[in-house]
Design an enzyme around this catalytic site. Structure first.
Site, PDB file in Angstrom:
ATOM      1  N   HIS A 184       0.852  -1.191   0.000  1.00  0.00           N
ATOM      2  CA  HIS A 184       0.000   0.000   0.000  1.00  0.00           C
ATOM      3  C   HIS A 184       0.881   1.231   0.000  1.00  0.00           C
ATOM      4  O   HIS A 184       1.219   1.771   1.058  1.00  0.00           O
ATOM      5  CB  HIS A 184      -0.940  -0.042   1.211  1.00  0.00           C
ATOM      6  CG  HIS A 184      -1.985   1.027   1.233  1.00  0.00           C
ATOM      7  ND1 HIS A 184      -3.155   0.910   1.956  1.00  0.00           N
ATOM      8  CD2 HIS A 184      -2.044   2.245   0.635  1.00  0.00           C
ATOM      9  CE1 HIS A 184      -3.891   2.008   1.804  1.00  0.00           C
ATOM     10  NE2 HIS A 184      -3.225   2.854   1.010  1.00  0.00           N
ATOM     11  N   HIS A 200       1.126   4.760  -2.463  1.00  0.00           N
ATOM     12  CA  HIS A 200       0.738   5.576  -3.629  1.00  0.00           C
ATOM     13  C   HIS A 200       2.018   6.237  -4.117  1.00  0.00           C
ATOM     14  O   HIS A 200       2.624   7.022  -3.363  1.00  0.00           O
ATOM     15  CB  HIS A 200      -0.282   6.634  -3.224  1.00  0.00           C
ATOM     16  CG  HIS A 200      -1.519   6.048  -2.619  1.00  0.00           C
ATOM     17  ND1 HIS A 200      -2.667   5.820  -3.350  1.00  0.00           N
ATOM     18  CD2 HIS A 200      -1.784   5.616  -1.357  1.00  0.00           C
ATOM     19  CE1 HIS A 200      -3.584   5.281  -2.551  1.00  0.00           C
ATOM     20  NE2 HIS A 200      -3.079   5.147  -1.342  1.00  0.00           N
ATOM     21  N   GLU A 231     -11.314   3.267   5.930  1.00  0.00           N
ATOM     22  CA  GLU A 231     -10.290   4.188   6.449  1.00  0.00           C
ATOM     23  C   GLU A 231     -11.047   5.299   7.174  1.00  0.00           C
ATOM     24  O   GLU A 231     -10.976   5.423   8.388  1.00  0.00           O
ATOM     25  CB  GLU A 231      -9.433   4.748   5.296  1.00  0.00           C
ATOM     26  CG  GLU A 231      -8.403   5.800   5.728  1.00  0.00           C
ATOM     27  CD  GLU A 231      -7.687   6.482   4.558  1.00  0.00           C
ATOM     28  OE1 GLU A 231      -8.242   6.486   3.430  1.00  0.00           O
ATOM     29  OE2 GLU A 231      -6.593   7.046   4.768  1.00  0.00           O
ATOM     30  N   ASP A 274       1.657   4.004   2.765  1.00  0.00           N
ATOM     31  CA  ASP A 274       0.600   4.821   2.159  1.00  0.00           C
ATOM     32  C   ASP A 274       1.179   5.979   1.334  1.00  0.00           C
ATOM     33  O   ASP A 274       1.293   5.861   0.110  1.00  0.00           O
ATOM     34  CB  ASP A 274      -0.373   5.331   3.231  1.00  0.00           C
ATOM     35  CG  ASP A 274      -1.769   5.609   2.691  1.00  0.00           C
ATOM     36  OD1 ASP A 274      -2.027   5.326   1.505  1.00  0.00           O
ATOM     37  OD2 ASP A 274      -2.609   6.111   3.470  1.00  0.00           O
TER      38      ASP A 274
HETATM   39  N1  HPA Z   1      -6.794   7.213   1.145  1.00  0.00           N
HETATM   40  C1  HPA Z   1      -7.459   7.527   0.039  1.00  0.00           C
HETATM   41  N2  HPA Z   1      -6.869   7.995  -1.049  1.00  0.00           N
HETATM   42  C2  HPA Z   1      -5.556   8.182  -1.037  1.00  0.00           C
HETATM   43  C3  HPA Z   1      -4.807   7.887   0.073  1.00  0.00           C
HETATM   44  C4  HPA Z   1      -5.458   7.367   1.225  1.00  0.00           C
HETATM   45  O1  HPA Z   1      -4.870   7.049   2.280  1.00  0.00           O
HETATM   46  N3  HPA Z   1      -3.530   8.184  -0.247  1.00  0.00           N
HETATM   47  C5  HPA Z   1      -3.514   8.628  -1.514  1.00  0.00           C
HETATM   48  N4  HPA Z   1      -4.745   8.628  -2.007  1.00  0.00           N
HETATM   49 ZN    ZN Z   2      -3.875   4.687   0.477  1.00  0.00          ZN
END
Ligand code: HPA
Ligand code: ZN
Length: 327
Positions: A16, A18, A199, A277
């Site tokens: 995970h 991005h 989340e 993340d």
């Molecule tokens: N959540 C949702 N979208 C996202 C995140 C996240 O933690 N990081 C980058 N885009």
């Molecule tokens: Zn994410």
């Protein structure tokens, strides 16, 4: 205390991340200069000071602004190579990188520019660093189903360059069901399926991600605890959760790390993994996440470290032969 050495040294997968969230302020400024893009911050320090988030949306606003410096193939390459060097330093043997094509195509950057830079970085990381990787294309859930279908169409000439699709961006009010048809098409194409759920959004979104989108992993998922029946199901089915501890604290999903439910989820038998993340925004890469989690939750020890690393390997989409080498 040997725990930090164990946490840092164990081979692990990151599931995970991005890639746009690995863009450090220094690189944002360097790329802005290289591309003649102006950004509304006077200095690297001023930009970093703006990283004080109250929720997911307050982060996304800055994250999309940061990505505006990415224009050329080499920008995407440089960004991903910087990440791979950090991953290597943290003993990440395999990383599955999320990318957000719509963030770029909506600014006029061709899909091919994005995927060419990321693909070349992945090949270079394998060759020069011995780090294995794969790409997962995410749809922005605040945009329409139609926009997701357009993105999928743009991706089709490059279908062999990514292994799956995901769903990210603002969760509240954008339930998984909104993308039922596009995920069904992706499933028919043989792509792996994952989605952010639970989340900021409710436990019900985790259930519809599983039942409607038919995802194989849940990204985050920490709000599953609001439904005991769901927790039981996630344990029974061993659905991997890609938990991101530093992210959760930075975005105020939990007030402090000692309030994080990662230890409780492990205790309940869920297949939990630790991930970064958006490491440039949330205070660190993989080993920083392991350090902060084990510092904040002292009930975690070497046995948990081993389980988390093994989970990350088992939950990856890597070939079984590769997994056997890492375990
Ligand atoms: N959540 C949702 N979208 C996202 C995140 C996240 O933690 N990081 C980058 N885009
Ligand atoms: Zn994410």
């Amino acid at each position: 205390d040997k725990l930090p050495g164990l946490l840092h040294g164990m081979p692990k997968c990151e599931l995970h991340i991005h890639i746009e969230g690995s863009l450090e302020p220094e690189l944002i400024f360097a790329l802005a200069q290289r591309n003649g893009v102006t950004i509304p911050y006077a200095s690297v320090e001023a930009l970093r000071e703006a990283y004080a988030f109250t929720d997911l949306q307050s982060f996304l606003d800055i994250y999309y602004a940061g990505a505006s410096v990415l224009l050329k193939e080499e920008d995407f390459f440089d960004m991903a190579m910087a990440y791979f060097h950090r991953a290597k330093a943290d003993n990440v043997v395999h990383a599955e990188l999320f990318f957000d094509p719509q963030t770029h195509t909506d600014r006029g950057v061709p899909f091919q520019t994005v995927i060419d830079g990321l693909t070349r970085a992945g090949e270079t990381a394998q060759r020069e660093l011995g780090v294995s990787s794969a790409l997962i294309m995410c749809f922005l859930r605040h945009l329409s189903e139609e926009a997701a279908f357009e993105t999928l169409a743009q991706a089709m000439p490059f279908k062999d360059r990514f292994i799956g699709v995901g769903l990210d961006s603002g969760e509240r009010g954008n339930p998984p069901e909104k993308f039922a048809r596009v995920f069904e098409q992706c499933r028919q194409l043989g792509l792996h399926l994952v989605a952010h759920a639970g989340e900021e959004g409710p436990a019900a979104y985790i259930e519809t991600a599983l039942d409607v989108l038919k995802v194989e992993r849940i990204d985050h998922g920490v709000r599953c605890v609001e439904s005991p029946a769901l927790v039981e199901r996630l344990a029974r089915e061993q659905v991997p959760l890609t938990v991101c501890p530093l992210s959760n604290v930075k975005l105020c999903v939990f007030d402090t790390m000692d309030r994080h439910n990662l230890a409780a989820l492990l205790e309940a038998g869920l297949k939990v993994t630790v991930n970064s993340d958006d490491p440039a925004y949330f205070g660190g890469y993989m080993n920083a996440n392991f350090d902060a989690t084990f510092d904040g939750l002292p009930q975690l020890g070497p046995r948990h470290a081993y389980v988390l690393a093994r989970n990350s390997i088992e939950a990856s989409f890597a070939a079984e032969s590769a997994k056997a080498e890492w375990i």
